[in-house]
Design a protein around this motif. Structure first.
Motif, mmCIF file in Angstrom:
data_model
loop_
_atom_site.group_PDB
_atom_site.id
_atom_site.type_symbol
_atom_site.label_atom_id
_atom_site.label_comp_id
_atom_site.label_asym_id
_atom_site.label_seq_id
_atom_site.Cartn_x
_atom_site.Cartn_y
_atom_site.Cartn_z
ATOM 1 N N VAL A 1 0.836 -1.199 0.000
ATOM 2 C CA VAL A 1 0.000 0.000 0.000
ATOM 3 C C VAL A 1 0.871 1.250 0.000
ATOM 4 O O VAL A 1 0.744 2.117 -0.855
ATOM 5 C CB VAL A 1 -0.944 0.013 1.223
ATOM 6 N N SER A 2 1.772 1.315 0.977
ATOM 7 C CA SER A 2 2.579 2.524 1.129
ATOM 8 C C SER A 2 3.791 2.234 1.987
ATOM 9 O O SER A 2 3.779 1.299 2.798
ATOM 10 C CB SER A 2 1.731 3.624 1.779
ATOM 11 N N GLY A 3 4.833 3.039 1.803
ATOM 12 C CA GLY A 3 6.037 2.898 2.615
ATOM 13 C C GLY A 3 6.617 4.264 2.921
ATOM 14 O O GLY A 3 6.355 5.247 2.206
ATOM 15 N N ILE A 4 7.407 4.323 3.990
ATOM 16 C CA ILE A 4 8.006 5.594 4.401
ATOM 17 C C ILE A 4 9.412 5.352 4.909
ATOM 18 O O ILE A 4 9.688 4.375 5.608
ATOM 19 C CB ILE A 4 7.121 6.302 5.453
ATOM 20 N N SER A 5 10.295 6.251 4.532
ATOM 21 C CA SER A 5 11.699 6.114 4.904
ATOM 22 C C SER A 5 11.905 6.332 6.399
ATOM 23 O O SER A 5 11.014 6.769 7.108
ATOM 24 C CB SER A 5 12.527 7.136 4.109
ATOM 25 N N ARG A 6 13.106 6.037 6.836
ATOM 26 C CA ARG A 6 13.413 6.112 8.266
ATOM 27 C C ARG A 6 13.181 7.510 8.836
ATOM 28 O O ARG A 6 12.689 7.654 9.947
ATOM 29 C CB ARG A 6 14.867 5.694 8.497
ATOM 30 N N SER A 7 13.524 8.508 8.084
ATOM 31 C CA SER A 7 13.354 9.891 8.551
ATOM 32 C C SER A 7 11.949 10.418 8.305
ATOM 33 O O SER A 7 11.563 11.450 8.858
ATOM 34 C CB SER A 7 14.357 10.797 7.853
ATOM 35 N N GLY A 8 11.212 9.729 7.456
ATOM 36 C CA GLY A 8 9.887 10.198 7.073
ATOM 37 C C GLY A 8 9.897 11.121 5.874
ATOM 38 O O GLY A 8 8.852 11.570 5.423
ATOM 39 N N GLY A 9 11.068 11.362 5.337
ATOM 40 C CA GLY A 9 11.165 12.327 4.251
ATOM 41 C C GLY A 9 10.799 11.796 2.884
ATOM 42 O O GLY A 9 10.507 12.578 1.973
ATOM 43 N N VAL A 10 10.802 10.495 2.721
ATOM 44 C CA VAL A 10 10.481 9.888 1.425
ATOM 45 C C VAL A 10 9.323 8.926 1.602
ATOM 46 O O VAL A 10 9.361 8.051 2.470
ATOM 47 C CB VAL A 10 11.691 9.149 0.835
ATOM 48 N N ARG A 11 8.304 9.105 0.795
ATOM 49 C CA ARG A 11 7.098 8.288 0.893
ATOM 50 C C ARG A 11 6.824 7.619 -0.441
ATOM 51 O O ARG A 11 7.057 8.204 -1.506
ATOM 52 C CB ARG A 11 5.904 9.156 1.296
ATOM 53 N N ASP A 12 6.310 6.436 -0.352
ATOM 54 C CA ASP A 12 6.038 5.636 -1.544
ATOM 55 C C ASP A 12 4.602 5.120 -1.450
ATOM 56 O O ASP A 12 4.138 4.748 -0.365
ATOM 57 C CB ASP A 12 7.030 4.461 -1.617
ATOM 58 N N TYR A 13 3.927 5.104 -2.600
ATOM 59 C CA TYR A 13 2.548 4.642 -2.628
ATOM 60 C C TYR A 13 2.327 3.726 -3.819
ATOM 61 O O TYR A 13 2.907 3.932 -4.886
ATOM 62 C CB TYR A 13 1.578 5.824 -2.741
ATOM 63 N N ASP B 1 0.559 2.760 -7.020
ATOM 64 C CA ASP B 1 0.074 3.705 -8.027
ATOM 65 C C ASP B 1 -1.430 3.933 -7.936
ATOM 66 O O ASP B 1 -1.919 5.047 -8.130
ATOM 67 C CB ASP B 1 0.438 3.203 -9.420
ATOM 68 N N SER B 2 -2.160 2.888 -7.635
ATOM 69 C CA SER B 2 -3.618 2.992 -7.617
ATOM 70 C C SER B 2 -4.142 3.783 -6.428
ATOM 71 O O SER B 2 -5.319 4.131 -6.383
ATOM 72 C CB SER B 2 -4.235 1.589 -7.600
ATOM 73 N N LEU B 3 -3.263 4.062 -5.472
ATOM 74 C CA LEU B 3 -3.716 4.705 -4.241
ATOM 75 C C LEU B 3 -3.241 6.142 -4.091
ATOM 76 O O LEU B 3 -3.637 6.832 -3.149
ATOM 77 C CB LEU B 3 -3.241 3.903 -3.032
ATOM 78 N N LYS B 4 -2.397 6.565 -4.988
ATOM 79 C CA LYS B 4 -1.858 7.916 -4.876
ATOM 80 C C LYS B 4 -2.976 8.941 -4.868
ATOM 81 O O LYS B 4 -3.922 8.868 -5.643
ATOM 82 C CB LYS B 4 -0.915 8.187 -6.048
ATOM 83 N N GLY B 5 -2.830 9.881 -3.971
ATOM 84 C CA GLY B 5 -3.805 10.952 -3.875
ATOM 85 C C GLY B 5 -4.906 10.692 -2.870
ATOM 86 O O GLY B 5 -5.592 11.621 -2.450
ATOM 87 N N ARG B 6 -5.089 9.434 -2.490
ATOM 88 C CA ARG B 6 -6.139 9.129 -1.509
ATOM 89 C C ARG B 6 -5.564 8.753 -0.151
ATOM 90 O O ARG B 6 -6.176 8.998 0.879
ATOM 91 C CB ARG B 6 -7.008 7.976 -2.013
ATOM 92 N N PHE B 7 -4.386 8.154 -0.139
ATOM 93 C CA PHE B 7 -3.772 7.697 1.108
ATOM 94 C C PHE B 7 -2.532 8.537 1.411
ATOM 95 O O PHE B 7 -1.811 8.937 0.490
ATOM 96 C CB PHE B 7 -3.361 6.230 1.003
ATOM 97 N N THR B 8 -2.286 8.766 2.690
ATOM 98 C CA THR B 8 -1.091 9.490 3.126
ATOM 99 C C THR B 8 -0.453 8.767 4.292
ATOM 100 O O THR B 8 -1.120 8.476 5.286
ATOM 101 C CB THR B 8 -1.437 10.925 3.551
ATOM 102 N N ILE B 9 0.823 8.486 4.158
ATOM 103 C CA ILE B 9 1.566 7.820 5.219
ATOM 104 C C ILE B 9 2.420 8.844 5.948
ATOM 105 O O ILE B 9 2.918 9.805 5.343
ATOM 106 C CB ILE B 9 2.435 6.679 4.662
ATOM 107 N N SER B 10 2.583 8.651 7.241
ATOM 108 C CA SER B 10 3.451 9.522 8.031
ATOM 109 C C SER B 10 3.993 8.724 9.206
ATOM 110 O O SER B 10 3.481 7.653 9.529
ATOM 111 C CB SER B 10 2.686 10.752 8.518
ATOM 112 N N ARG B 11 5.011 9.252 9.831
ATOM 113 C CA ARG B 11 5.579 8.596 11.010
ATOM 114 C C ARG B 11 6.092 9.633 11.993
ATOM 115 O O ARG B 11 6.477 10.741 11.604
ATOM 116 C CB ARG B 11 6.697 7.629 10.620
ATOM 117 N N GLU B 12 6.087 9.249 13.239
ATOM 118 C CA GLU B 12 6.668 10.064 14.311
ATOM 119 C C GLU B 12 7.626 9.183 15.087
ATOM 120 O O GLU B 12 7.215 8.365 15.915
ATOM 121 C CB GLU B 12 5.585 10.589 15.254
ATOM 122 N N ASN B 13 8.889 9.323 14.811
ATOM 123 C CA ASN B 13 9.885 8.466 15.453
ATOM 124 C C ASN B 13 9.938 8.670 16.958
ATOM 125 O O ASN B 13 10.221 7.739 17.708
ATOM 126 C CB ASN B 13 11.252 8.687 14.820
#
Length: 122
Positions: free
Chosen positions: A48-60, A62-74
């Motif tokens: 579905v989605s992935g996020i880098s260790r720092s949270g600066g790079v996010r991956d989705y 293709d079918s979900l882009k624009g509807r889902f948002t990933i975030s993290r708080e280390n």
């Protein structure tokens, strides 16, 4: 060792929103790439989605882009998935997972949560 616990799933009408959270135990959370996957009945698990260790790079996916948002708080050992404009085809069990590398491949993830059910009614 990292333990992951998802929450926030539930039943929502099409067009609605849900926010999934994943709480991680352990002091090494920030060293892991975090991902969300889902598996619908009778279907294979999908990224579905992935996020880098720092949270600066996010991956989705293709079918979900624009509807889902990933975030993290280390600082809080949490990763979240905000899901908007939900569709019945988003119905699935959603899992968070931790990987030592940046990857979309489920087999590369070392730790998995137990999953949380998301059901979108039409």
């Amino acid at each position: 060792q990292v333990q992951l616990v998802e929450s926030g799933g539930g039943l929502v009408q099409a067009g609605g929103s849900l926010r999934l959270s994943c709480a991680a135990s352990g002091r090494t959370f920030s060293s892991y790439y975090m991902g969300w996957f889902r598996q619908a009945p009778g279907k294979e698990r999908e990224f579905v989605s992935g996020i880098s260790r720092s949270g600066g790079v996010r991956d989705y996916a293709d079918s979900l882009k624009g509807r889902f948002t990933i975030s993290r708080e280390n600082a809080k050992n949490t990763v979240t998935l905000q899901m908007n404009s939900l569709k019945p085809e988003d119905t699935a069990v959603y899992y968070c997972a931790a990987a030592p590398v940046t990857t979309r491949e489920g087999g590369n993830y070392r730790y998995w949560g137990q999953g949380t059910q998301v059901t979108v009614s039409s």
